[in-house]
Design a protein around this motif. Structure first.
Motif, PDB file in Angstrom:
ATOM      1  N   LEU A   1       0.132  46.289  -6.121  1.00  0.00           N
ATOM      2  CA  LEU A   1       0.663  47.562  -5.619  1.00  0.00           C
ATOM      3  C   LEU A   1       2.179  47.520  -5.708  1.00  0.00           C
ATOM      4  O   LEU A   1       2.836  46.807  -4.937  1.00  0.00           O
ATOM      5  CB  LEU A   1       0.224  47.802  -4.177  1.00  0.00           C
ATOM      6  N   PRO A   2       2.787  48.251  -6.659  1.00  0.00           N
ATOM      7  CA  PRO A   2       4.244  48.208  -6.813  1.00  0.00           C
ATOM      8  C   PRO A   2       4.941  48.713  -5.547  1.00  0.00           C
ATOM      9  O   PRO A   2       4.543  49.718  -4.973  1.00  0.00           O
ATOM     10  CB  PRO A   2       4.507  49.151  -7.992  1.00  0.00           C
ATOM     11  N   GLU A   3       5.977  48.004  -5.143  1.00  0.00           N
ATOM     12  CA  GLU A   3       6.743  48.393  -3.960  1.00  0.00           C
ATOM     13  C   GLU A   3       8.228  48.234  -4.248  1.00  0.00           C
ATOM     14  O   GLU A   3       8.636  47.345  -5.010  1.00  0.00           O
ATOM     15  CB  GLU A   3       6.344  47.538  -2.756  1.00  0.00           C
ATOM     16  N   GLY A   4       9.035  49.091  -3.641  1.00  0.00           N
ATOM     17  CA  GLY A   4      10.481  49.036  -3.824  1.00  0.00           C
ATOM     18  C   GLY A   4      11.007  50.307  -4.449  1.00  0.00           C
ATOM     19  O   GLY A   4      10.249  51.192  -4.854  1.00  0.00           O
ATOM     20  N   ASP A   5      12.309  50.399  -4.518  1.00  0.00           N
ATOM     21  CA  ASP A   5      12.973  51.570  -5.097  1.00  0.00           C
ATOM     22  C   ASP A   5      14.153  51.085  -5.941  1.00  0.00           C
ATOM     23  O   ASP A   5      15.148  50.597  -5.406  1.00  0.00           O
ATOM     24  CB  ASP A   5      13.461  52.504  -3.988  1.00  0.00           C
ATOM     25  N   PRO A   6      14.034  51.146  -7.263  1.00  0.00           N
ATOM     26  CA  PRO A   6      12.915  51.736  -8.017  1.00  0.00           C
ATOM     27  C   PRO A   6      11.702  50.814  -8.029  1.00  0.00           C
ATOM     28  O   PRO A   6      11.828  49.619  -7.799  1.00  0.00           O
ATOM     29  CB  PRO A   6      13.502  51.887  -9.421  1.00  0.00           C
ATOM     30  N   LEU A   7      10.547  51.394  -8.316  1.00  0.00           N
ATOM     31  CA  LEU A   7       9.339  50.598  -8.392  1.00  0.00           C
ATOM     32  C   LEU A   7       9.402  49.641  -9.580  1.00  0.00           C
ATOM     33  O   LEU A   7       9.869  50.018 -10.660  1.00  0.00           O
ATOM     34  CB  LEU A   7       8.112  51.511  -8.536  1.00  0.00           C
ATOM     35  N   PRO A   8       8.942  48.411  -9.396  1.00  0.00           N
ATOM     36  CA  PRO A   8       8.924  47.473 -10.525  1.00  0.00           C
ATOM     37  C   PRO A   8       7.854  47.861 -11.541  1.00  0.00           C
ATOM     38  O   PRO A   8       6.914  48.592 -11.231  1.00  0.00           O
ATOM     39  CB  PRO A   8       8.582  46.142  -9.854  1.00  0.00           C
TER      40      PRO A   8
END
Length: 308
Positions: free
Chosen positions: A105-112
């Motif tokens: 589940l990609p997480e972060g900003d920007p998404l990996p």
């Protein structure tokens, strides 16, 4: 007492000869989405199978009680296979691994970016071929899966939706997917509505009326904030067409959930509402009929309406 292959009803059962296939993204999804329905049909004599697209390899241990166990630390994917087998036994169903790798589940900003080779990055035909093969082998009359948003926007859930729709429509075409078996045409396709807002509201207000704390309060408040009248569009734009009364199997569902020890803690929100209260307030599991090749009338209370 959990259901098992040995305890399934004899050939005189009303659903004998009917086959139901549910397609899920990861091990544990089958237990949190439609588990009681599957147990109820299996107990009535239908052949019920879950196809799990990935092994959940990139998941995390969500139950603190298991976090330090050596098996969870060394081989989470292997442990989840054992959990899946235990959950299938609790529900009395068959199970197949489709064989793709969890996308995470990609997480972060920007998404990996998604990891190379994962399920969500497979070309559609390559990802769908194993499911077409399974459909042609198992010959389900009815197939269940997620809506276009995956129920929630995990890349593997969205991909599971795509391959299910592709396989449902291609499995009966003799010109499609050469080498994957003789054609078989499933008759009905449903999307799961485990996140049905009406269900969450009903359970939320039942808990409040009983003087109990509701784990759904934040979700209900967010819906009310989005719409001053408290309305919320159905996820994916779909409305419930089919409600299956399966309250007698809520305990089977809960035991199947607990079988996924790395993912579900005994005190989690899944168990905030007792089975008895759920049977009183919302004894159904909810679905949307998306495509039917047989005549049926809506609303339904049986996946096999028009097929029997």
């Amino acid at each position: 007492m959990s259901l098992s292959a040995e305890s399934r009803p004899a050939a005189s059962s009303p659903d004998n000869g009917l086959r139901l296939l549910a397609v899920h993204a990861h091990p544990d999804d089958e237990s949190s989405k439609g588990a009681a329905v599957m147990a109820s049909y299996a107990a009535a004599g239908a052949d019920v199978m879950v196809a799990t697209c990935t092994g959940g390899e990139r998941g995390s241990v969500l139950n603190e009680e298991v976090a330090d166990e050596p098996h969870a630390l060394r081989d989470l994917a292997g442990l989840r296979r054992h959990e899946m087998a235990n959950a299938a036994r609790e529900l009395g169903i068959a199970h197949r691994w489709i064989g793709f790798t969890d996308s995470g589940l990609p997480e972060g900003d920007p998404l990996p970016e998604l990891p190379p080779g994962c399920f969500a990055l497979q070309p559609l035909e390559r990802a769908s071929a194993p499911l077409v093969r399974l459909i042609r082998e198992f010959k389900p009359h009815v197939i269940l899966s997620y809506d276009e948003k995956g129920g929630y926007p995990h890349p593997d859930h969205i991909m599971a939706h795509k391959v299910t729709v592709e396989a449902f429509r291609a499995a009966g075409d003799p010109e499609a997917y050469s080498g994957t078996g003789e054609p078989w045409e499933p008759m009905k396709l449903y999307y799961d509505r485990a996140f049905n807002p009406q269900r969450f509201r009903a359970l939320h207000f039942a808990l409040e009326e009983a003087g109990l704390q509701s784990p759904y309060a934040e979700r209900i408040a967010a819906w009310a904030e989005a719409d001053a009248e408290g309305h919320q569009a159905a996820p994916g734009g779909h409305q419930t067409t089919t409600q299956i009364d399966c309250g007698a199997f809520f305990e089977n569902r809960d035991r199947a959930l607990l079988a996924h020890r790395t993912q579900v803690a005994p005190g989690s929100f899944f168990f905030a509402v007792s089975p008895d209260m759920q049977r009183r307030v919302w004894p159904w599991e909810d679905y949307t009929l998306i495509e039917s090749k047989v005549k049926t009338e809506l609303p339904e209370n049986d996946f096999f309406a028009g097929i029997r």
